[in-house]
Design an enzyme around this catalytic site. Sequence first.
Site, PDB file in Angstrom:
ATOM      1  N   CYS A   2      27.775 -43.385 -75.518  1.00 38.40           N
ATOM      2  CA  CYS A   2      28.404 -42.935 -76.750  1.00 38.40           C
ATOM      3  C   CYS A   2      29.800 -42.405 -76.427  1.00 38.40           C
ATOM      4  CB  CYS A   2      27.640 -41.837 -77.471  1.00 38.40           C
ATOM      5  SG  CYS A   2      26.011 -42.333 -78.005  1.00 38.40           S
ATOM      6  N   ARG A  28      31.534 -47.211 -73.665  1.00 39.95           N
ATOM      7  CA  ARG A  28      30.475 -46.200 -73.556  1.00 39.95           C
ATOM      8  C   ARG A  28      29.316 -46.450 -74.526  1.00 39.95           C
ATOM      9  NH1 ARG A  28      31.968 -41.728 -70.825  1.00 39.95           N
ATOM     10  NH2 ARG A  28      30.285 -40.621 -71.835  1.00 39.95           N
ATOM     11  N   TRP A  74      25.726 -45.616 -78.754  1.00 40.42           N
ATOM     12  CA  TRP A  74      24.696 -46.337 -77.996  1.00 40.42           C
ATOM     13  C   TRP A  74      23.393 -45.661 -78.406  1.00 40.42           C
ATOM     14  CZ3 TRP A  74      20.803 -45.456 -74.424  1.00 40.42           C
ATOM     15  CH2 TRP A  74      20.326 -46.573 -73.739  1.00 40.42           C
ATOM     16  N   ASN A 100      26.880 -36.846 -78.245  1.00 44.64           N
ATOM     17  CA  ASN A 100      26.472 -37.725 -77.149  1.00 44.64           C
ATOM     18  C   ASN A 100      25.416 -36.966 -76.355  1.00 44.64           C
ATOM     19  OD1 ASN A 100      26.292 -39.290 -74.829  1.00 44.64           O
ATOM     20  ND2 ASN A 100      28.271 -38.624 -74.018  1.00 44.64           N
ATOM     21  N   GLY A 101      24.208 -37.545 -76.240  1.00 46.62           N
ATOM     22  CA  GLY A 101      23.139 -36.867 -75.498  1.00 46.62           C
ATOM     23  C   GLY A 101      21.833 -36.966 -76.257  1.00 46.62           C
ATOM     24  N   GLU A 465      22.025 -56.492 -55.990  1.00 47.78           N
ATOM     25  CA  GLU A 465      23.205 -56.232 -56.820  1.00 47.78           C
ATOM     26  C   GLU A 465      23.640 -57.516 -57.551  1.00 47.78           C
ATOM     27  OE1 GLU A 465      24.934 -54.288 -58.292  1.00 47.78           O
ATOM     28  OE2 GLU A 465      26.967 -55.044 -58.455  1.00 47.78           O
ATOM     29  N   LYS A 469      24.300 -58.040 -61.536  1.00 42.19           N
ATOM     30  CA  LYS A 469      25.548 -58.550 -62.113  1.00 42.19           C
ATOM     31  C   LYS A 469      25.273 -59.724 -63.044  1.00 42.19           C
ATOM     32  CE  LYS A 469      27.919 -56.057 -61.752  1.00 42.19           C
ATOM     33  NZ  LYS A 469      27.594 -54.888 -60.968  1.00 42.19           N
ATOM     34  N   GLU A 472      23.135 -58.724 -66.298  1.00 38.31           N
ATOM     35  CA  GLU A 472      23.726 -57.879 -67.333  1.00 38.31           C
ATOM     36  C   GLU A 472      24.818 -58.568 -68.127  1.00 38.31           C
ATOM     37  OE1 GLU A 472      25.585 -54.244 -65.936  1.00 38.31           O
ATOM     38  OE2 GLU A 472      26.364 -55.252 -64.177  1.00 38.31           O
ATOM     39  N   HIS A 488       6.074 -64.396 -49.304  1.00 38.86           N
ATOM     40  CA  HIS A 488       4.955 -63.497 -49.636  1.00 38.86           C
ATOM     41  C   HIS A 488       4.718 -63.450 -51.147  1.00 38.86           C
ATOM     42  CE1 HIS A 488       4.735 -62.299 -45.488  1.00 38.86           C
ATOM     43  NE2 HIS A 488       6.047 -62.123 -45.498  1.00 38.86           N
ATOM     44  N   LYS A 582      28.546 -48.083 -70.463  1.00 42.77           N
ATOM     45  CA  LYS A 582      29.138 -47.881 -69.144  1.00 42.77           C
ATOM     46  C   LYS A 582      28.630 -46.629 -68.441  1.00 42.77           C
ATOM     47  CE  LYS A 582      32.217 -48.671 -65.899  1.00 42.77           C
ATOM     48  NZ  LYS A 582      31.790 -49.685 -64.931  1.00 42.77           N
TER      49      LYS A 582
HETATM   50  C1  F6R Z   1      25.988 -52.225 -63.266  1.00 41.35           C
HETATM   51  C2  F6R Z   1      26.457 -50.855 -63.405  1.00 41.35           C
HETATM   52  C3  F6R Z   1      25.456 -49.775 -63.426  1.00 41.35           C
HETATM   53  C4  F6R Z   1      26.035 -48.500 -62.809  1.00 41.35           C
HETATM   54  C5  F6R Z   1      25.053 -47.343 -62.992  1.00 41.35           C
HETATM   55  C6  F6R Z   1      25.563 -46.073 -62.348  1.00 41.35           C
HETATM   56  O1  F6R Z   1      27.047 -53.117 -63.147  1.00 41.35           O
HETATM   57  O2  F6R Z   1      27.623 -50.616 -63.548  1.00 41.35           O
HETATM   58  O3  F6R Z   1      24.278 -50.145 -62.806  1.00 41.35           O
HETATM   59  O4  F6R Z   1      26.288 -48.729 -61.461  1.00 41.35           O
HETATM   60  O5  F6R Z   1      24.833 -47.112 -64.341  1.00 41.35           O
HETATM   61  O6  F6R Z   1      26.765 -45.660 -62.903  1.00 41.35           O
HETATM   62  P1  F6R Z   1      27.719 -44.657 -62.154  1.00 41.35           P
HETATM   63  O7  F6R Z   1      28.236 -45.361 -60.941  1.00 41.35           O
HETATM   64  O8  F6R Z   1      28.784 -44.335 -63.128  1.00 41.35           O
HETATM   65  O9  F6R Z   1      26.882 -43.476 -61.767  1.00 41.35           O
END
Ligand code: F6R
Length: 587
Positions: A2, A28, A74, A100-101, A465, A469, A472, A488, A582
Amino acid sequence: MCGIFGTIGKRDNALSLVVEGLKKLEYRGYDSWGVTADVDGELFIDKHVGKISTVGTSRFEGIKSNMAVGHSRWATHGGVTDINAHPHFSHDRKVAVVHNGIIENYHEIREELGRDKFISETDTEVIPQLISHYLKTMEFKEAVLEATRRLKGRYAIVALHVGDHQLIAARRGSPLIVGVGNGEYFLASDIPAFLEYTQDVMYLNDNEMVVVNDHVEFINIETGELVEKRLINIDWKAESAEKGEYDHYMLKEIMEQKDTIHRAINQDSEEIMEIVKAIQAARGCFFSGCGTAGKVCMVGEYFFSIVADRHVNYAPASEFPIYHHFLKPESLLVVVSQSGETADVLEAMEVAKKKGTKVLSLINVGSSTIARQSDYSLLINAGPEKAVASTKAATSQMALLLLIAYAVNGELQEGRRVLAEVAGKINDMLNPRFLNYIKSVAEAIQKHENAYIIGKAQNYPIALEAAIKIQEVSYVHAEGFAAGELKHGPIALVTEGTPCISLIANDEVKDDILNNTIELKARGAHIIGIAPEKHEVFDDWIKVPDVGVASPLVNIIPIQLLAYYISICRGLDPDMPRNLAKSVTVK
Ligand code: F6R
């Protein structure tokens, strides 16, 4: 999660200002948006499902107000509807609040105030209703103070009361920053929202409230006492938070990796050595983070083992609290976070601090709560990262962990040399021919619903990772595995033509992972090899430079580009993937 933006001051187009500020915070949360202002003594509210980026600049032309607040949502409590969008307001339409929260005791407050007064399904609506309730006997400032004292959970709020020329904000656990301009103030979840107006900020800490009119007054919510604040200058440039020549932030941020590794390793040697001492003195070192930052921690675990001969334990931040049994005052918790606001990481830190364990953080946003609450903090200096998918922050975090591993081994200069070479090679990699080749591989993968990625040793977390990527931003079902684990179970998923990406480095496990790749090929997989050298098992070969132990830093680059181009081929917006935000400020 948010985005909040509010302004009060000399301009009479506050609503338009708020819309433009919110657009810079859209990463956000982007399922709905809303704005509010006091217009001629009436509460003006406009809120809708959809993205704030679609709101035209002329929408609020002619509606004069020099104080307004907005929100980009969000959803947590309550579906994505116009009614559930923020701002929420009291039933007499005198008080509006953005939040936000999560308010944990909203149910109890709603029952107490009378259910029939409420029109939304959100937890937030209790806040304006509660303020309105206290306003029967108190001034606005006291009413907000009283209301915040009743709230349980995490929040950053901004409240506006019709006829009162002031904005009141408060926080506990969710970010909120005060931007101090020339004759105007801004309240925002993150700095880029007001960077074009001011680089001067004041931080609101947990359990503090700020009253903003023609000056600012900070108050401790628990004691009611005034709190002194310093003005801090932020050296981020407004342009660095813009897309510039690129179609998307994600591509811009991938390309910035030409420079960001240099910035990450350009750390003060004394500060690094202080951290090295803390690591060497620690009896039990834990790495923790969420999502991509968590995978970076796993890579760090391998770096520490290979380079520094040192054992560290990794746990995702959401799982970390259970490890409290092992924490002691001599332990060290190292947290990695781009935003510095992730709720699960903050909770891990809380658990550690209760045991007297010291916390070191690697952070991109220096002004963040995690940076401020750590015993030691190093900035990765990647500049604003706005695409939801983390790219440049992840490589900078890995670079810094590798540098620290070298320093722990008494080889700081060697670490700098290795990483400077990696940075140069990433610069060479990111050329138009490389990008075009990856685009062509992406075009083939995008037709599939499943893709698998394998890695071994420090490239195993990169396989995990890679899956994040691709999932998402492209919604292709991608999964990453430790190469040796395939037989396995997971190999049963592979059928004729399934795209399988193999992450290979010139290291001691190269032959093992090549054998695992051959096993995949034998089951019909279409093999995309990311490797310094060609091999006959590859159907497509993405050449990466040979950088020894630092291979995760180069192997992740084609993955980021693949994810980006698959998303584009599928007609999606890689900067704003569905259901995500984000900065994850809720648990
Ligand atoms: C994926 C991504 C998330 C963040 C995670 C932690 O591409 O960006 O998985 O890595 O939400 O966020 P931070 O680094 O801000 O604690």
